[in-house]
Design a protein around this motif. Structure first.
Motif, PDB file in Angstrom:
ATOM      1  N   ARG A   1      14.291  10.837   0.156  1.00 60.40           N
ATOM      2  CA  ARG A   1      13.029  10.853  -0.583  1.00 60.40           C
ATOM      3  C   ARG A   1      12.932   9.665  -1.540  1.00 60.40           C
ATOM      4  O   ARG A   1      11.846   9.165  -1.801  1.00 60.40           O
ATOM      5  CB  ARG A   1      12.873  12.174  -1.329  1.00 60.40           C
ATOM      6  CG  ARG A   1      12.627  13.311  -0.360  1.00 60.40           C
ATOM      7  CD  ARG A   1      12.184  14.558  -1.029  1.00 60.40           C
ATOM      8  NE  ARG A   1      11.436  15.370  -0.073  1.00 60.40           N
ATOM      9  CZ  ARG A   1      10.549  16.288  -0.400  1.00 60.40           C
ATOM     10  NH1 ARG A   1      10.301  16.527  -1.668  1.00 60.40           N
ATOM     11  NH2 ARG A   1       9.907  16.964   0.517  1.00 60.40           N
ATOM     12  N   SER A   2      14.085   9.203  -2.087  1.00 59.80           N
ATOM     13  CA  SER A   2      14.055   8.030  -2.966  1.00 59.80           C
ATOM     14  C   SER A   2      13.639   6.796  -2.177  1.00 59.80           C
ATOM     15  O   SER A   2      12.850   5.976  -2.647  1.00 59.80           O
ATOM     16  CB  SER A   2      15.431   7.795  -3.596  1.00 59.80           C
ATOM     17  OG  SER A   2      15.952   8.994  -4.098  1.00 59.80           O
TER      18      SER A   2
ATOM     19  N   LEU B   1       9.953   6.848  -1.603  1.00 65.13           N
ATOM     20  CA  LEU B   1       9.199   6.373  -2.770  1.00 65.13           C
ATOM     21  C   LEU B   1       9.152   4.851  -2.785  1.00 65.13           C
ATOM     22  O   LEU B   1       8.131   4.245  -3.101  1.00 65.13           O
ATOM     23  CB  LEU B   1       9.819   6.905  -4.065  1.00 65.13           C
ATOM     24  CG  LEU B   1       9.677   8.407  -4.313  1.00 65.13           C
ATOM     25  CD1 LEU B   1      10.363   8.804  -5.617  1.00 65.13           C
ATOM     26  CD2 LEU B   1       8.211   8.815  -4.367  1.00 65.13           C
TER      27      LEU B   1
ATOM     28  N   VAL C   1       3.983  11.187  -4.673  1.00 66.23           N
ATOM     29  CA  VAL C   1       4.929  11.083  -5.796  1.00 66.23           C
ATOM     30  C   VAL C   1       4.949  12.395  -6.571  1.00 66.23           C
ATOM     31  O   VAL C   1       6.027  12.969  -6.832  1.00 66.23           O
ATOM     32  CB  VAL C   1       4.573   9.896  -6.719  1.00 66.23           C
ATOM     33  CG1 VAL C   1       5.386   9.937  -8.000  1.00 66.23           C
ATOM     34  CG2 VAL C   1       4.799   8.574  -5.985  1.00 66.23           C
TER      35      VAL C   1
END
Lengths: 142, 157
Positions: free
Chosen positions: B127-128, B131, B105
């Protein structure tokens, strides 16, 4: 207390990333092995002071403890050095993925068999799902 | 050569989880601060020898670099203190997965803003989603850990 431990582990990971980014810069000036040495040497001074004021355990246990439990420092150096050596060859991205996969699989095996004095905790469906989700996340990040 | 390097790095990850297990065991008898101190002391001794033989940099340049680059040592100490505290309570794998999530993160955040002269890599949809998968992993590891603890306890009683 359990929640707190998860939060501490999250913060530890955050510290490791920030540390890596900052030491990358320092390494360019003074060299990589020298950077690791600076980290461990100054770290000893800081934790030495903290220990003097806040240490409640028994440092003298060091001489009685089974010798293999004293290997933490050497293992840390091996980790740092293996990263420093491989980054120039394969890049940061692949290095981090390989490190993390090694870390995940090994911690599962350690705990499954209760090696190195850890509390035995069997591999189950949930843990395998967790590792699969991590691998997907790793592929997406890179 | 590359395959060899990747295997070598895999070994690096293995040493990191072995370290957290070894330190967790030692800290149960010796204490958190004592374990961290011992790790740092033996690590510096080992590195001092390595530098004597293989050091090619300039350690004295430490006096000339910007001070913020030296501040990372506090993070290094905190990292080890937190690990040593967490492992005896939640175990090796839960600690390691949670550490990795924290690491990724912040890594994504650093890349997004290009902090510390790093390459700027914006937070895109890939990338979201990554996460999101990390949060799912954290949920599974928490549940899986709770279940295997319950199983171990029921075997004892």
């Amino acid at each position: 207390m359990r929640y707190l431990s998860y939060i501490l582990a999250l913060l530890a990971g955050a510290a490791l990333s920030l540390e890596g980014a900052i030491y990358g810069e320092l390494g360019k000036t003074i060299g990589q092995l020298e950077t690791s040495f600076y980290n461990f040497f100054m770290g000893s001074i800081i934790i030495g002071l903290l220990w003097l004021f806040f240490g409640k355990g028994e440092l003298s246990y060091t001489v009685e403890a089974p010798k293999w439990t004293l290997l933490g420092g050497v293992l840390g150096v091996l980790y740092l050095t293996s990263i420093v050596i491989s980054v120039p060859f394969v890049g940061v991205g692949i290095t981090m993925v390989a490190v993390i996969i090694g870390q995940l699989v090994m911690s599962m095996i350690i705990e499954h068999y209760g090696w190195l004095g850890s509390k035995r905790s069997r591999i189950n469906k949930e843990k395998i799902f967790a590792v699969i989700s991590m691998i997907i996340a790793l592929i997406l990040v890179n | 050569m590359d395959i060899l390097m990747i295997l070598f790095t895999l070994f690096g990850g293995i040493t990191l989880s072995a370290q957290s297990a070894v330190n967790g065991t030692f800290s149960r008898k010796a204490g958190t601060f004592e374990t961290t101190l011992l790790t740092f002391l033996t690590g510096s001794m080992f590195l001092a020898i390595l530098i004597l033989f293989f050091g090619q940099g300039n350690l004295l340049a430490i006096l000339e670099v910007p001070k913020w680059q030296l501040s990372a040592v506090f993070l290094g100490v905190l990292f080890l203190l937190f690990i040593v505290t967490a492992v005896p309570r939640i175990g090796v794998i839960a600690t390691n997965i949670t550490v990795i999530i924290g690491q990724l993160v912040i890594g994504v955040v650093i890349d997004n803003f290009g902090w510390f002269n790093s390459l700027v890599i914006p937070l895109d949809w890939k990338r979201s989603v990554a996460l999101l998968f990390m949060i799912i992993a954290l949920y599974f590891i928490y549940k899986g850990n709770k279940r295997s603890n319950e199983e171990t306890n029921s075997q004892h009683f």
